[in-house]
Design a protein around this motif. Structure first.
Motif, mmCIF file in Angstrom:
data_model
loop_
_atom_site.group_PDB
_atom_site.id
_atom_site.type_symbol
_atom_site.label_atom_id
_atom_site.label_comp_id
_atom_site.label_asym_id
_atom_site.label_seq_id
_atom_site.Cartn_x
_atom_site.Cartn_y
_atom_site.Cartn_z
ATOM 1 N N TYR A 31 46.007 32.267 50.290
ATOM 2 C CA TYR A 31 45.883 32.338 48.835
ATOM 3 C C TYR A 31 46.590 31.134 48.237
ATOM 4 C CZ TYR A 31 44.398 37.210 49.183
ATOM 5 O OH TYR A 31 43.702 38.353 49.454
ATOM 6 N N THR A 32 46.247 30.816 47.005
ATOM 7 C CA THR A 32 46.942 29.756 46.284
ATOM 8 C C THR A 32 47.313 30.277 44.890
ATOM 9 O OG1 THR A 32 46.851 27.417 45.651
ATOM 10 C CG2 THR A 32 44.841 28.691 45.363
ATOM 11 N N GLY A 34 47.493 30.966 41.172
ATOM 12 C CA GLY A 34 46.547 30.873 40.075
ATOM 13 C C GLY A 34 45.103 31.205 40.436
ATOM 14 N N VAL A 35 44.845 31.523 41.709
ATOM 15 C CA VAL A 35 43.497 31.873 42.149
ATOM 16 C C VAL A 35 43.540 33.298 42.685
ATOM 17 C CG1 VAL A 35 41.585 31.286 43.684
ATOM 18 C CG2 VAL A 35 42.995 29.472 42.716
ATOM 19 N N ALA A 36 42.713 34.183 42.126
ATOM 20 C CA ALA A 36 42.772 35.602 42.481
ATOM 21 C C ALA A 36 42.267 35.888 43.894
ATOM 22 C CB ALA A 36 41.972 36.420 41.476
ATOM 23 N N CYS A 37 41.228 35.208 44.307
ATOM 24 C CA CYS A 37 40.640 35.451 45.634
ATOM 25 C C CYS A 37 41.230 34.494 46.661
ATOM 26 C CB CYS A 37 39.134 35.249 45.578
ATOM 27 S SG CYS A 37 38.292 36.467 44.573
ATOM 28 N N VAL A 39 41.525 31.557 49.307
ATOM 29 C CA VAL A 39 40.841 30.276 49.433
ATOM 30 C C VAL A 39 40.351 30.055 50.854
ATOM 31 C CG1 VAL A 39 41.995 29.196 47.477
ATOM 32 C CG2 VAL A 39 43.027 29.053 49.754
ATOM 33 N N SER A 40 40.843 30.893 51.784
ATOM 34 C CA SER A 40 40.435 30.769 53.172
ATOM 35 C C SER A 40 40.552 32.112 53.873
ATOM 36 C CB SER A 40 41.328 29.746 53.896
ATOM 37 O OG SER A 40 41.049 29.712 55.265
ATOM 38 N N GLU A 67 41.040 40.511 46.001
ATOM 39 C CA GLU A 67 41.950 40.157 44.909
ATOM 40 C C GLU A 67 43.198 41.026 45.019
ATOM 41 O OE1 GLU A 67 38.936 41.606 44.222
ATOM 42 O OE2 GLU A 67 37.692 39.895 43.749
#
Length: 82
Positions: A31-32, A34-37, A39-40, A67
């Protein structure tokens, strides 16, 4: 989020489809901020699965919401334990 994602990754690894169930399974989720889903998402079965890890990853993306709030709700992580 780290702990919730770890719980979900373990849940996914333990609940693979019986038809393609690998002997070994490692689920990595990234996860990163600010991003809900995620990234990998990577699935490593050490070549013990009847279906490809890419196919497994696609099925996981389609089957599980990833999420933060969805994980917390799905795994009931807010329940009070004594």
């Amino acid at each position: 989020m780290d702990r919730s994602a770890s719980y979900m990754a373990r849940h996914i690894a333990k609940n693979m489809s019986p038809q393609g169930s690998p002997d070994k399974c490692e689920v990595q989720v990234a996860y990163t901020i600010g991003v809900a889903c995620p990234v990998s998402l990577m699935i490593d079965t050490s070549r013990t699965s009847k279906i490809s890890p890419d196919r497994i990853a696609k099925l996981v993306w389609e089957s599980f919401r990833s999420e933060a709030q969805a994980i917390i709700s799905y795994l009931d992580l807010l329940q009070t334990r004594l």
